[in-house]
Design a protein around this motif. Structure first.
Motif, mmCIF file in Angstrom:
data_model
loop_
_atom_site.group_PDB
_atom_site.id
_atom_site.type_symbol
_atom_site.label_atom_id
_atom_site.label_comp_id
_atom_site.label_asym_id
_atom_site.label_seq_id
_atom_site.Cartn_x
_atom_site.Cartn_y
_atom_site.Cartn_z
ATOM 1 N N ILE A 194 4.947 21.448 -2.410
ATOM 2 C CA ILE A 194 6.353 21.054 -2.484
ATOM 3 C C ILE A 194 6.727 20.294 -1.212
ATOM 4 O O ILE A 194 7.417 19.280 -1.249
ATOM 5 C CB ILE A 194 7.254 22.286 -2.696
ATOM 6 N N VAL A 195 6.216 20.768 -0.071
ATOM 7 C CA VAL A 195 6.499 20.097 1.203
ATOM 8 C C VAL A 195 6.019 18.649 1.178
ATOM 9 O O VAL A 195 6.773 17.719 1.479
ATOM 10 C CB VAL A 195 5.837 20.851 2.385
ATOM 11 N N PHE A 238 -7.366 20.689 -2.972
ATOM 12 C CA PHE A 238 -6.692 21.861 -3.516
ATOM 13 C C PHE A 238 -7.210 23.141 -2.872
ATOM 14 O O PHE A 238 -6.653 24.203 -3.089
ATOM 15 C CB PHE A 238 -6.862 21.920 -5.041
ATOM 16 N N GLY A 239 -8.291 23.019 -2.102
ATOM 17 C CA GLY A 239 -8.834 24.189 -1.425
ATOM 18 C C GLY A 239 -8.264 24.379 -0.033
ATOM 19 O O GLY A 239 -8.695 25.261 0.705
ATOM 20 N N ALA A 279 -0.751 16.967 -10.944
ATOM 21 C CA ALA A 279 -1.463 18.209 -10.646
ATOM 22 C C ALA A 279 -0.660 19.073 -9.684
ATOM 23 O O ALA A 279 -0.523 20.281 -9.863
ATOM 24 C CB ALA A 279 -2.841 17.895 -10.062
ATOM 25 N N MET A 280 -0.100 18.433 -8.636
ATOM 26 C CA MET A 280 0.627 19.198 -7.634
ATOM 27 C C MET A 280 1.954 19.726 -8.172
ATOM 28 O O MET A 280 2.318 20.871 -7.943
ATOM 29 C CB MET A 280 0.864 18.329 -6.395
ATOM 30 N N SER A 285 -3.566 19.473 -15.208
ATOM 31 C CA SER A 285 -2.308 20.220 -15.197
ATOM 32 C C SER A 285 -2.595 21.645 -14.757
ATOM 33 O O SER A 285 -3.601 22.232 -15.156
ATOM 34 C CB SER A 285 -1.699 20.236 -16.595
ATOM 35 N N PHE A 286 -1.727 22.193 -13.918
ATOM 36 C CA PHE A 286 -1.831 23.602 -13.559
ATOM 37 C C PHE A 286 -0.714 24.402 -14.222
ATOM 38 O O PHE A 286 -0.464 25.537 -13.849
ATOM 39 C CB PHE A 286 -1.795 23.781 -12.038
#
Lengths: 337, 356, 240
Positions: free
Chosen positions: A277-278, A74-75, B124-125, B65-66
């Protein structure tokens, strides 16, 4: 030697799944009559191509890192921000180069920025991987938390180092403006972005298909354990991929900063959303899926941005939902997992 | 112990800390009559509830969750839009809440069904993407949400600062609408917190934890994983929505930066991890520490920063700048994930075990 | 007779389960040692422990006199051990050629060795540039074994190569295993098919409940029906 019944059997032709690859054309086909004007359509489509290839550059590292090691970083966006700031660092002292009326000098300063950003981000990727990710291999929850923490810290560090304000970044002289084909405008910088993006795509594809390290990466995405049983240290391979992915993110950051002509530390965070999203749309872990996803996202963003500017990001969510309804794992997930 | 659903904090140090926090919050209007202090106390209450509802997902169910703050935003905007559009009546307030709840639950259900089917990491995404889009949408729909500026609105009469419950003072403090608002928030948060405690200690809560520990085993035992995870998502979204409504009532204002921004989501993540995942009490400790730190740590950093720049250490001064407080909390957050995954609550409990 | 591989007192835990409970045996250099036993006896876990894919919680594993327990899997592989897992684990997105290129970790493919392999696995030559994922089960097994022998290795660990294969292919595998033995390679072979064991095995070790319960020569076990029945029970009947 005994002849076996099996050796003579005809091999079934591998089925190639073409349908997802047609999706961009379908979207362009739907959008064209809505947009109406041909020249606007060409301008928007070309802009999408440029944006798509930039997104691909930034997302490819993320998706390979996931495919190879099941690591969700996520970074990743932090490296995009770092790359963007590196561009400002290179451009500031070389202002004469970028303002000179010489394509060679102009491209030179961009190339230098790209090299510096990729080198710095690759090196920082090493630190990030060793420090943050290695201790939590195989633990998705902690990976997400730790890398998110890393993103927060890097972003704050960037604010501390470069100040909280947006830094303007002017395009070099010969890359300003656009070529005109009829009424359609092809912005010069976007052309450069397309070229760089294509070079990276071709380079990655060749590396993955024709070099031993590429074969190892593809094999590792499928079966990590067997790669180790063949005698290869997959952790080293992964570290290399992570560094390369971070370097690509930094490179993408340079392009993006020039594309927006400004730099802010929050750029990484906001691009992370698009990158997610990609890769969700394209299918996690695959380079082909990543390119397709990036193209789709860029097309939808540009067409929607023209047709209904307020709903550009929402339309990308709609794209993602539609794709997930069709293919719950995305268009071309890696290794058929 | 019925009120705590048979799940007391455990550990003397932890009980003492929680007792102090809850006691201070309970008498805050009389302890700190200043507007800023009362605001800090109310923010702690609302965040504690928001964080507790997030912990139901993260700590108990094991999914990240975000989009949790998005549900908070739905509640806050529900109240804001209703009170702004229909005027400051109790009916409008209730209508806002009642309208927001199904919106949140439906959104949560849709996200859960989309992303939990495949892999929890998708969740998560997908939530991050959806929450960003929602944030953008809320900033764009000017006519409904007030756009970037948000909405300021009036609350019902007796919750306004000008209202006096009695003409005199109690313990030297005016019993005005602000104090009443505070106690409305306090009681609502307490009741909802206890309800969450009941949920996590119910058979449903135990199934969630079983799934978190070993999804395959839980599935083999016949629990439908997606069903339970989706239900947990909806439940936590509903509580977050109510927390948002309470936050809106307290602030009289709702905007993207106070109710939807991703940075609030990161704050919530920091609070739940530092407080302690998998224990609702961690939410109280985490929220209290975080809000106090945000309001008072900045002062400390400012002093240090001034000292550093006085000594000619420019970089140190930059790093210690009051606006960089989140960096220090981010570092604490990373260290907490590595070395204290059970957070402060886990550490305090361990302390007690260690001493016998 | 010298032992190339020796295990003593090896214990392996997988999660909460105690799978290997003190495994002791040796495999002689140049011989094919069969590892037999019922399902769940611990045969696959033994191979994986040798390969370092599970970590032994106690005991020692020695290969060519050097202790290898606790080493990372790649180092064990580089010591000269090749592994053919039960799942075959061919890289299905890669071609037959690419699979073998990866297996030849010291450099280019050796043509004479390839011709030797094509001799008993002609299918691999035929489908040289096809994706491994499109091969049949038997062909995948051939590829998996070819990967293990494309460069010379001292010890092969092969896990149930004949499982689920048609009898004609089993014949080809038996030929291949004999050929490998002729080349002087030591093999530790897990097998449920007693006919295969009888044809290629020199020595035999029988496992039950995470321990070795019988050590001897394959020939003497093959000649003693009572012993077979006692040691292997149902698995014997199933294959006769």
């Amino acid at each position: 030697m005994s002849a076996t019944t099996d050796t003579g059997a005809a091999l079934p032709r591998p089925k190639i799944d073409f349908a997802p690859a047609l999706a961009p054309f379908l979207i362009a086909l739907i959008a064209a009559p809505l947009i109406g004007s041909t020249s606007t359509f060409i301008t928007l489509t070309f802009a999408s191509l440029a944006m798509g290839l930039m997104l691909f550059t930034m997302a490819s590292g993320f998706t390979l890192v996931f495919g190879l090691m099941d690591v969700l970083n996520f970074g990743h966006g932090a490296f995009i921000s770092i790359g963007a700031y590196m561009a400002t660092l290179v451009f500031a002292p070389l202002i004469l180069w970028s303002q000179a009326d010489s394509l060679a000098l102009n491209l030179g300063v961009i190339l230098l920025a790209i090299v510096v950003a990729a080198a710095v981000c690759g090196a920082l990727g090493l630190v990030f991987e060793k420090l943050l990710i290695q201790p939590v291999y195989g633990q998705h929850l902690k990976q997400i938390l730790v890398t998110t923490g890393g993103l927060i810290v890097v972003e704050q560090l960037l604010y501390a180092l470069f100040g909280p304000d947006t830094i303007p970044l002017g395009l070099p002289t010969s890359l300003r403006g656009a070529f005109h084909i009829g009424d359609a405008a092809i912005e010069k910088f976007r052309l450069l972005a397309v070229v760089v993006g294509l070079v990276i795509f071709v380079g990655l594809t060749l590396t993955l298909n024709y070099t031993k390290i590429g074969l190892l990466i593809r094999a590792g995405v499928e079966n990590r354990e067997m790669v180790e049983a063949l005698g290869y240290r997959i952790n080293r391979l992964f570290l290399a991929v992570f560094m390369a992915g971070s370097a690509l993110a930094g490179l993408g950051g340079v392009l993006w900063a020039l594309y927006r002509e400004q730099v802010h530390a929050s750029v990484g965070q906001s691009l992370t959303v698009l990158i997610f999203i990609v890769v969700i749309t394209g299918g996690l872990g695959s380079i082909g899926g990543c390119l397709l996803g990036a193209t789709l996202v860029a097309l939808v963003a540009n067409y929607a941005g023209f047709l209904a500017p307020k709903f550009a990001l929402v339309s990308n969510i709609a794209l993602m939902v539609a794709v997930l309804l069709w293919r719950p794992r995305g268009l071309y997930p890696a290794g058929g997992r | 112990m019925m009120i705590l659903s048979g799940d007391p904090p455990r550990g003397r140090a932890l009980v003492a800390l929680l007792a102090v926090i809850v006691l201070i919050l309970a008498i805050a209007p009389f302890l700190f009559p200043g507007a800023k202090s009362l605001n800090v106390a109310a923010t702690i209450l609302v965040y504690a509830l928001l964080v507790a509802s997030y912990d139901l997902l993260l700590g108990y169910t094991g999914i990240v969750s975000f989009a949790h703050v998005m549900f908070y935003g739905v509640g806050a905007y529900g109240v804001a839009i209703a009170l702004y559009g229909l005027g400051p009546s109790w009916g409008a307030l209730i209508l806002g809440i009642v309208a927001a709840l199904p919106v949140s639950v439906a959104l949560a259900l849709a996200i859960a069904l989309f992303s939990l089917r495949v892999q929890t990491i998708f969740f998560a995404m997908v939530t991050l993407a959806v929450a960003s889009a929602f944030n953008v949408l809320a900033s764009q729909l000017d006519w409904l949400t007030g756009g970037e500026d948000g909405r300021s609105f009036q609350v019902p009469e007796i919750l306004r600062p000008g209202f006096r419950l009695i003409s005199g003072r109690a313990f030297g403090v005016e019993l005005n609408g602000r104090v009443l608002s505070y106690y409305l928030v306090f009681i609502a948060c307490a009741v909802l917190f206890l309800a969450l405690l009941r949920v996590v200690n119910s058979p449903f809560g135990r199934v969630l934890q079983a799934i978190r520990e070993n999804p395959f085993r839980a599935e083999a035992l016949g629990y439908r994983i997606v069903y339970h995870r989706a239900l947990a998502t909806c439940l936590s979204a509903a509580v977050a929505t109510l927390a948002g409504a309470l936050g809106a009532i307290w602030q009289h204002y709702v905007g993207p930066d106070t109710a939807l921004n991703l940075s609030i989501q990161l704050d919530v993540l920091v609070m739940v991890v530092i407080g302690g995942m998998g224990s609702l009490y961690g939410a109280i400790v985490g929220a209290a520490l975080f809000v106090v730190a945000r309001n008072y740590l900045q002062g400390l950093l400012g002093a240090l920063s001034a000292a550093a720049s006085g000594a000619g250490l420019t970089l140190a001064a930059g790093l210690l700048h009051p606006d960089r407080w989140l960096m220090w909390l981010g570092l604490m957050f990373i260290l907490a994930v590595y070395f204290a995954p059970t957070g402060i609550v886990g550490r305090l409990r361990g302390l007690d075990k260690g001493s016998g | 007779m010298t032992a190339l591989l020796s295990l003593s007192g090896v214990h392996t835990h997988i999660g909460r389960y105690h799978i290997l409970q003190g495994v002791d045996f040796e495999a002689a250099e140049g011989k094919t040692t069969m590892l037999l036993g019922r399902n769940g006896a611990g045969k696959t876990t033994t191979l994986r422990t040798i390969m370092g894919l599970w970590r032994a919680s106690a005991g020692s594993v020695a290969f060519a006199g050097q202790p290898i327990a606790g080493l990372p899997t790649p180092s064990i592989a580089r010591a000269g051990i090749a592994y053919v897992p039960e799942t075959m684990a061919v890289f299905s997105g890669l071609t037959v050629r690419e699979n073998l290129i990866l297996a030849a970790r010291d450099g280019a493919l050796d043509d004479s060795r390839l011709q030797w392999i094509f001799g008993f696995f002609p299918a691999l030559k035929k489908f040289w540039l096809s994706r491994a994922g499109s091969l049949s089960g038997g062909q995948k097994q051939m590829l998996s074994i070819a990967r293990a022998i494309v460069e010379p290795r001292r010890l092969l660990l092969i896990d149930e190569p004949t499982k689920g294969l048609a009898p004609a292919i089993v014949g080809a595998l038996i030929d291949c295993l004999k050929e490998i033995k002729r080349a002087g390679v030591t093999v530790l072979l897990v097998e449920q098919n007693f006919r295969v064991a009888q044809e290629v095995g020199d020595d035999v070790r029988v496992m039950d409940n995470g321990r070795i319960v019988h050590r001897g020569s394959m020939a003497s076990l093959a000649a003693d029906a009572t012993l077979q029945n006692r040691l292997l029970g149902l698995s014997l009947d199933a294959h006769q």
